[in-house]
Design an enzyme around this catalytic site. Structure first.
Site, PDB file in Angstrom:
ATOM      1  N   MET A   1      -5.475  13.953  18.813  1.00 46.03           N
ATOM      2  CA  MET A   1      -6.185  13.072  17.878  1.00 46.03           C
ATOM      3  C   MET A   1      -6.317  13.769  16.523  1.00 46.03           C
ATOM      4  O   MET A   1      -7.166  13.399  15.706  1.00 46.03           O
ATOM      5  CB  MET A   1      -7.559  12.699  18.428  1.00 46.03           C
TER       6      MET A   1
ATOM      7  N   LEU B   1      -6.337  19.474  13.998  1.00 44.86           N
ATOM      8  CA  LEU B   1      -5.666  20.501  14.787  1.00 44.86           C
ATOM      9  C   LEU B   1      -6.272  21.884  14.560  1.00 44.86           C
ATOM     10  O   LEU B   1      -6.620  22.247  13.440  1.00 44.86           O
ATOM     11  CB  LEU B   1      -4.175  20.531  14.428  1.00 44.86           C
TER      12      LEU B   1
ATOM     13  N   HIS C   1      -4.649  23.477  19.724  1.00 43.87           N
ATOM     14  CA  HIS C   1      -3.498  22.560  19.660  1.00 43.87           C
ATOM     15  C   HIS C   1      -2.203  23.338  19.445  1.00 43.87           C
ATOM     16  O   HIS C   1      -1.171  23.019  20.030  1.00 43.87           O
ATOM     17  CB  HIS C   1      -3.671  21.564  18.506  1.00 43.87           C
TER      18      HIS C   1
ATOM     19  N   ASP D   1     -10.039  19.596  28.485  1.00 48.66           N
ATOM     20  CA  ASP D   1     -10.355  18.242  28.947  1.00 48.66           C
ATOM     21  C   ASP D   1      -9.852  18.113  30.380  1.00 48.66           C
ATOM     22  O   ASP D   1      -8.860  17.444  30.653  1.00 48.66           O
ATOM     23  CB  ASP D   1      -9.712  17.213  28.012  1.00 48.66           C
TER      24      ASP D   1
ATOM     25  N   GLN E   1      -9.609  14.752  32.071  1.00 54.37           N
ATOM     26  CA  GLN E   1      -8.539  13.979  31.417  1.00 54.37           C
ATOM     27  C   GLN E   1      -7.161  14.364  31.973  1.00 54.37           C
ATOM     28  O   GLN E   1      -6.362  13.498  32.316  1.00 54.37           O
ATOM     29  CB  GLN E   1      -8.593  14.216  29.915  1.00 54.37           C
TER      30      GLN E   1
ATOM     31  N   ARG F   1     -14.518  19.162  17.737  1.00 52.42           N
ATOM     32  CA  ARG F   1     -15.921  18.793  17.487  1.00 52.42           C
ATOM     33  C   ARG F   1     -16.789  19.998  17.126  1.00 52.42           C
ATOM     34  O   ARG F   1     -17.925  19.831  16.695  1.00 52.42           O
ATOM     35  CB  ARG F   1     -16.495  18.061  18.698  1.00 52.42           C
TER      36      ARG F   1
END
Ligand code: PAF
Length: 281
Positions: free
Chosen positions: A30, A33, A37, A150, A153, A187
């Protein structure tokens, strides 16, 4: 590095790479970065010779009260980071391109999506599964890389790929951490200096669980309670859950087993952080 927003153009670029015999890798993101990432791009590069990164803040995985509109979108910086990391193509679709007027199809993965994040964010995983399957259909990668941070996920994506016979190999790359152990997350930029200090409690609570289990503790609920207590003690940290679960099903355990995963989620002000650690006995 190619940057493409249109799905038709993307299909053409993928077709061209395929015709050159390339093995295609995909890293869905999303944006915003960070080094975490970049490590996914590198993991992807080690498995593929045409690396596609997707950057799309997916509206269907945010509940109305969540941070969709304020989610960071530093596109220029992201493109620079992707280029530096050796990404071949960045796909930056628009909301209208992926969810045009009349869009009505969603993917629900049962079981693994129910506890923890699924219980607290009831529409989240439906949005994740839907966008990831759409991206897989567009990019048609041989291999796709997701971060272990995650954890639920990646377990859900593995389940979906297996259940729907999606021809992609899913790789889970390790969580990248700050010097003190805090899991890297887009975040983290929301955290104040005080909150940043307290946020280390998540990683500490996971280590505490591992220590207790390695020391022979067999009462899983006592271990989970100790994690929760550790989180509660940290200034400004409001825990959502602290759980020891099965790594595949994500169901909470009642007794230790050879492979487990400890998972925590907590709020610091309006910022919500998650983290996890696999534990082997
Ligand atoms: O992990 C993320 O950044 C997102 O959930 C993903 C997999 C890119 C889907 O939007």
């Amino acid at each position: 590095m190619q940057v493409i927003s249109e799905t038709g153009e993307l299909r053409e670029a993928i077709k061209a790479a395929r015709s050159q015999g390339k093995r295609i890798g995909c890293v869905p993101t999303m944006g915003a970065l960070h080094a975490g990432h970049v490590s996914l791009f590198h993991a992807c590069r080690s498995q593929a010779n045409f690396v596609v990164a997707t950057i799309f803040v997916n509206p269907t995985q945010f509940a109305p009260h969540e941070d969709f509109s304020k989610y960071p979108r530093p596109l220029e910086k992201d493109l620079e980071a992707a280029k530096l990391a050796g990404v071949d193509l960045v796909f930056t679709p628009t909301k209208e391109g992926l969810y045009p007027e009349g869009y009505s199809t969603y993917v629900t993965v049962e079981g693994v999506s129910a506890p923890m994040e699924g219980a607290l964010r009831p529409t989240h995983f439906r949005g994740v599964a839907t966008i990831v399957l759409k991206l897989f259909n567009l990019v048609q990668p041989d291999v796709a890389v997701f971060g272990a941070k995650d954890y639920q996920q990646q377990a859900l994506i593995r389940r979906m790929v297996k259940d729907l016979d999606v021809p992609v190999e899913v790789i889970t790359a390790p969580t990248m951490r700050e010097h003190d152990g805090l899991a890297m997350s887009s975040r983290n930029v929301y955290l104040s200096a005080e909150q940043r200090k307290s946020a280390i409690a998540l990683w500490e609570s996971l280590n505490l669980a591992e220590d207790r289990l390695h020391d022979g503790e067999t009462d899983i609920q006592a271990v989970a309670a100790a994690m929760l207590q550790h989180l509660q003690k940290a200034a400004g940290v409001v825990p959502d859950y602290a759980v020891i679960a099965d790594p595949q099903t994500l169901q909470e355990l009642t007794a230790p087993q050879p492979r487990m995963v400890a998972l925590v989620a907590a709020r610091l002000g309006t910022t919500r952080l998650i983290d996890n650690k696999e534990i082997a006995l």
